[in-house]
Design a protein around this motif. Structure first.
Motif, short mmCIF file in Angstrom:
data_model
loop_
_atom_site.label_atom_id
_atom_site.label_comp_id
_atom_site.label_asym_id
_atom_site.label_seq_id
_atom_site.Cartn_x
_atom_site.Cartn_y
_atom_site.Cartn_z
N LEU A 108 0.84 -1.20 0.00
CA LEU A 108 0.00 0.00 0.00
C LEU A 108 0.87 1.25 0.00
N SER A 109 0.40 2.29 -0.69
CA SER A 109 1.15 3.54 -0.77
C SER A 109 0.19 4.69 -0.98
N THR A 110 0.61 5.88 -0.58
CA THR A 110 -0.12 7.07 -0.98
C THR A 110 0.16 7.31 -2.47
N THR A 111 -0.51 8.29 -3.04
CA THR A 111 -0.36 8.55 -4.48
C THR A 111 0.83 9.45 -4.80
N ASP A 112 1.53 9.97 -3.79
CA ASP A 112 2.67 10.84 -4.05
C ASP A 112 3.75 10.07 -4.81
N SER A 113 4.32 10.70 -5.82
CA SER A 113 5.28 10.01 -6.68
C SER A 113 6.51 9.54 -5.90
N PHE A 167 -3.75 4.96 -2.78
CA PHE A 167 -5.04 5.45 -2.28
C PHE A 167 -5.02 6.98 -2.26
N SER A 168 -5.97 7.56 -2.96
CA SER A 168 -6.10 9.01 -3.00
C SER A 168 -6.64 9.51 -1.66
N ARG A 169 -5.96 10.50 -1.09
CA ARG A 169 -6.41 11.04 0.20
C ARG A 169 -7.76 11.72 0.09
N ALA A 170 -8.07 12.25 -1.09
CA ALA A 170 -9.30 13.01 -1.23
C ALA A 170 -10.51 12.13 -1.50
N PRO A 173 -11.69 6.04 0.94
CA PRO A 173 -11.76 5.88 2.40
C PRO A 173 -10.61 5.06 2.97
N ASP A 174 -10.02 4.16 2.16
CA ASP A 174 -8.90 3.38 2.66
C ASP A 174 -7.65 4.23 2.89
N SER A 175 -7.63 5.45 2.37
CA SER A 175 -6.46 6.31 2.56
C SER A 175 -6.28 6.70 4.03
N ILE A 176 -7.34 6.68 4.81
CA ILE A 176 -7.22 7.11 6.21
C ILE A 176 -6.34 6.16 7.01
N TRP A 177 -6.28 4.89 6.60
CA TRP A 177 -5.47 3.94 7.37
C TRP A 177 -3.98 4.20 7.16
N LEU A 178 -3.62 4.83 6.03
CA LEU A 178 -2.22 5.12 5.76
C LEU A 178 -1.79 6.45 6.37
#
Length: 632
Positions: A108-113, A167-170, A173-178
């Motif tokens: 899992l990763s955020t969308t930041d490059s 997972f897009s922060r905006a 919903p799964d982005s909140i776990w990261l």
């Protein structure tokens, strides 16, 4: 002549059932699942000409090395114990060791490059290129074979392709776990007026002369003088550390060098900048005394609370499957979840507080391991009562550093391992179990908060778990939607009903809409959301260099200028005994190599990086009154 001792053991085996097995069987350890929480690698600073920030080659190489260190622990061997270098190895039971099997992994990763790039570099070290190795989950040797008998390897010497989920922060919903702090209004509101916090104000006053003394030779042109202070300590350190690492010419005798390539910082100043950035970020992400809308919600540590939930989700998936899935779980994020969890787990006040109080270095990795002790010939998955958990940490990627076990929560130092049930009790005590709970704590108006159903829409770190709203072992949880979410749901329902009535009227009653003769271009129908100001060739959404720019008339960040208290200051135990409100001295021990070779990470960008944003809804200087946003 027969050995008397052998004869005795043979007779003993006949008259004492099980004595033979007890004499020959030994207990062995088996790791069933691991969660590796990884801080991304060295990158360009946010305040720079490079926009957006990017992973540097140094960062990629060091994440490659960190992936190799995790491979050495989990994949390289099949037996538990120290290797030839004395490092502990703990192979995961049943995992594919050479060819990547994405069905066994969660990445899992955020969308930041720079975060995604860190994940890919890490995976190159974890599963390096390999030929003639094809996991059955991807078709095995048959998928690699051609009808003429040729066996094809993947390109680039057998490069392996991991399934990295972003997972897009905006929107997700799964982005909140990261990163539970991102897009959390209550978290951001708790820091809108830091000058009102006596602790932060005293730190700022004590170190203001230090920052102002560096301004002309280090920060001028990149930062305003008014933002060169403790409240911006991380951004200042991030900028200075990048130039110190990549553009430092202090030891170069060439007098013709461009001054921009050297900020003129010595090591003592860099250590002090790092120490101040560490204090600032612990104040923002590890202060457990500050509450948001609910007393005692530990809003500043919200990213550590969601981390705890995600770790539990991975372990529960592994347990429910009998050890078949979620064997190795890799999460790539910024440093905020690290600092928040360190505080929640009691690591910042424990015997190793000097390690857990400063900022994590790029590539720093936390490991949570689920394991058990078995008879050597028993490979079955154990019952929950026989499972244990331990926590390991490796701060950075320097050669020679090791993953070491540390005690968390109230566990005694001499026995860092704890039973799974005890670990689960602690994690449930600090975790945020459902998306709905996060929405309520953060008072978020995110669209997925409005869509969260009455059962919580996902329990324990899983946004799509069908058993939403459950506690760790399935207990029901109560609580309704927040007023913000309820209002959003009502608005959506009203629009849906209105649209349905209009559609029926058009189909049954023949209702039609016509553009009146002489009507101006861009009137309501056909005008998009710009209304009468829209021209026919205008796009509804504008795209800038940094992404989509939205038309806005206000934002929740401003809240009509109403101030919210930032809560009480930190106690000495919360911050750590190594720093006080007097001028901050370099953190000890910090080796020169660790300072010159690494950087740090990003704080909540929605509020703290106005230079990166096109929209000035974000406050540029902490402590100032909100201003009306500039409209496009």
């Amino acid at each position: 002549m027969r050995d008397p001792a052998a004869s005795f053991l043979a007779v003993l085996a006949l008259i004492v059932p099980g004595s033979s097995a007890q004499a020959t069987n030994t207990k062995v350890e088996r790791v069933w699942s691991s969660v590796s929480w990884v801080h991304y690698g060295d990158r360009t600073p946010f305040v720079s000409a490079t926009n957006p920030a990017t992973l540097t080659p140094l960062g990629a190489h060091r994440l490659l090395n960190q992936g190799g260190a995790v491979r050495d622990r989990y994949l390289w061997r099949t037996r538990v114990g120290p290797d030839e270098n004395g490092d502990d190895i703990a192979p995961i039971a049943g995992i594919s060791r050479n060819a990547i099997d994405n069905s066994q992994l969660n990445i899992l990763s955020t969308t930041d490059s720079y975060v995604v790039g860190s994940a890919l570099a890490f995976l190159q070290g974890l599963y390096p290129p390999v030929t003639q190795a094809f996991p059955n989950a991807t078709g095995g040797i048959e998928a690699a074979s051609l009808s003429n008998g040729t066996v094809m390897n993947y390109p680039l010497g057998g490069y392996q392709y991991p399934n990295v989920r972003t997972f897009s922060r905006a929107n997700d919903p799964d982005s909140i776990w990261l990163q539970g702090h991102a897009h959390c209004p209550e978290y951001l509101h708790s820091m809108l007026y830091p000058a009102n916090d006596s602790y932060a104000a005293s730190i700022n006053e004590a170190n203001l002369d230090f920052y102002r003394g560096l301004y002309n030779r280090t920060f001028k042109g990149a930062f305003a003088l008014s933002s060169t202070n403790f409240f911006n300590a991380y951004n200042l350190y991030d900028y200075a550390n990048y130039h110190y690492t990549h553009k430092n010419n202090n030891n170069d005798d060439d007098d013709d060098d461009d001054d921009n390539n050297s900020l003129g910082l010595d090591m003592g100043e860099m250590l002090r900048l790092r120490a101040l950035a560490s204090v600032e970020q612990r104040w923002r992400n590890g202060n457990l005394t500050v509450s948001g809308s609910t007393p005692g919600d530990r809003i500043r540590a919200i990213s550590g609370r969601t981390l705890a939930a995600k770790v539990m989700s991975f372990f529960m998936d592994n347990i429910r499957s009998g050890g078949q899935v979620s064997k190795l779980n890799l999460v790539f994020t910024s440093f905020e979840p690290f600092l928040a969890f360190f505080s929640l787990a009691g690591l910042t006040a424990g015997p190793s507080y000097q390690l857990f109080n400063p900022l994590p270095y790029p590539g720093a990795t936390m490991l949570f391991e689920l394991f058990s002790l078995h008879d050597e010939d028993d490979s079955s998955f154990p019952g929950m009562a026989n499972l244990s958990v331990r926590f390991l940490y490796r701060n950075g990627t320097e050669e020679g550093s090791r993953f070491r076990v540390y005690s968390i929560f109230d566990n005694v130092v001499a026995y860092p391992d704890m039973s799974f049930s005890q670990f689960a009790k602690y994690m449930e005590g600090v975790g945020v179990a459902t998306v709905r709970d996060w929405c309520r704590i953060c008072d978020s108006a995110a669209f997925f908060c409005a869509a969260a159903d009455g059962n919580g829409n996902g329990g324990w770190g899983s946004g799509n778990d069908g058993g939403g709203g459950r506690g760790l072992f399935g207990e029901g949880r109560r609580g309704g939607l927040s007023p913000t979410a309820a209002g959003a749901v009502g608005a959506v329902v009203t629009l849906a009903v209105t649209g349905l009535v209009l559609l029926v009227t058009m189909l049954v009653g023949g209702l039609r809409f016509h553009k009146a003769a002489g009507a101006k271009r861009g009137s309501f129908f056909g005008g998009g959301f710009k209304g009468p100001e829209k021209k026919e060739d205008d796009a509804d959404v504008e795209y800038a260099k940094g992404g989509v720019r939205h038309e806005r008339t206000g934002s929740w960040e401003l809240r009509d200028g109403v101030k919210k208290s930032s809560g009480p200051g930190l106690s000495v135990n919360t911050v750590g005994a190594s720093e006080s409100v007097r001028p901050v001295s370099p953190v000890s021990p910090v080796s020169p190599a660790s300072v010159t070779g690494v950087g740090a990470t990003v704080i909540a960008r929605d509020l703290a990086h106005p230079a990166k944003q096109a929209d000035d809804d974000n406050l540029s200087v902490y402590g100032q009154e909100p201003v009306r946003p500039r409209e496009f």
